[in-house]
Scaffold this motif. Structure first.
Motif, short mmCIF file in Angstrom:
data_model
loop_
_atom_site.label_atom_id
_atom_site.label_comp_id
_atom_site.label_asym_id
_atom_site.label_seq_id
_atom_site.Cartn_x
_atom_site.Cartn_y
_atom_site.Cartn_z
N LEU A 200 25.77 35.93 44.42
CA LEU A 200 26.75 36.10 45.50
C LEU A 200 27.43 34.78 45.82
N VAL A 206 31.90 40.48 47.60
CA VAL A 206 31.04 41.56 48.11
C VAL A 206 30.96 42.69 47.10
N PHE A 235 25.19 39.25 54.14
CA PHE A 235 26.41 38.55 53.77
C PHE A 235 26.75 37.40 54.71
N GLN A 259 31.05 46.53 54.01
CA GLN A 259 31.30 45.13 54.30
C GLN A 259 32.73 44.72 53.95
#
Length: 281
Positions: A200, A206, A235, A259
């Protein structure tokens, strides 16, 4: 007709030999990773994953963590990148380019770039299917059935796989540690907390996190291996929690699928959209 048949047979043999070679390389990398357990797996069940930061911990949010990848990590990166490349491109030109590009030509950044290309022009389900095919191609025939026999969905199997996740996934996600979680009212050490997910952090996307890591990994363990797995990415701080034995929620009920983009690091983000566009397609 005979000539054509012989050519087809030769190509099949060549592909099989290639699979065997890659299998041997993967096995050596797996052994190296197991050795890392004894060298780096501490009392708390954590591994540092060759972090180059002075603190030995992932860099703060807003800064990219520096890694010093070793032999095993580079092998896994090369294998997965080449497999994704093979699934992404089927043309002979691309295959020739892959032959010229060896395992050691891939680093983590190029591995992420290969992953990003998979997103282009594909729906979320198509992206997830590419990852599923790549994961299956890494296994010998009959491996999922053997896994189900060796690891039925028990507390012991969940805890054992959590322990293996720390050293085997460290090249992909960075440092992690085994934690105690509660599944169906039972406390067990079948959880894994990823401190700051390397995938990530480097992708900044995302959609890539959900479509090319979370969902296909959950699906692979739950449906192919028969061992339920839920992954809960955070996140805000880029951490993630993996819970073996816990069945994942449906896509539409999963908070991770709602998200927005990480606009401050994603180069293709859409700040005006309430949900990452790659999760809507």
């Amino acid at each position: 007709m005979c000539v054509a048949t012989n050519i087809v047979k030769a190509e099949c043999v060549g592909r099989e030999e290639q699979k065997q070679r890659e299998g041997k390389i993967l096995s050596r990398a797996a052994i190296a990773s197991l050795q890392a357990i004894h060298l780096n797996f501490g009392r708390r069940g954590s591994i540092r994953c060759g972090i180059s930061e002075p603190s030995g911990e992932p860099a703060p949010i807003g800064q990219k963590t520096r890694y010093n990848d070793g032999l095993a990590e580079r092998v896994f990166m090369g294998l997965f990148a080449r497999k994704i490349d093979g699934a992404e491109f089927g043309g002979s030109k691309k295959k020739n380019e892959m032959k010229e590009k060896g395992f050691w030509d891939y680093d983590y950044e190029s591995f992420v770039e290969v992953s990003k290309r998979v997103m282009q022009g594909r729906s979320r389900t198509q992206q997830q299917e590419v990852v599923r095919e790549v994961l299956l191609s890494m296994l010998p025939p009959g491996a999922p059935e053997q896994f189900r026999k060796l690891f039925p969905p028990t507390k012991w199997a969940a805890e054992f796989n959590a322990a293996l996740t720390v050293p085997f996934f460290h090249w992909l996600v960075g440092p992690s540690q085994v934690i105690e979680v509660e599944v169906n009212g039972v406390k067990q050490r079948s959880g894994v907390r990823i401190k700051k997910c390397r995938y990530l952090e480097n992708s900044g996307c995302v959609g890539m996190c959900v479509n090319m890591c979370k969902i296909p990994t959950q699906d692979f363990f739950t449906n192919e291996f028969g061992l339920p797995l839920t992954m809960n990415p955070n996140f805000d701080d880029m951490s993630c929690e993996m819970i073996y034995s816990q069945a994942p929620p449906a896509f539409e009920d999963d908070p991770a699928t709602k998200q927005p983009c990480l606009a401050y690091i994603c180069s293709v983000s859409n700040p005006s959209s309430p949900v990452c566009p790659k999760l809507q397609a």
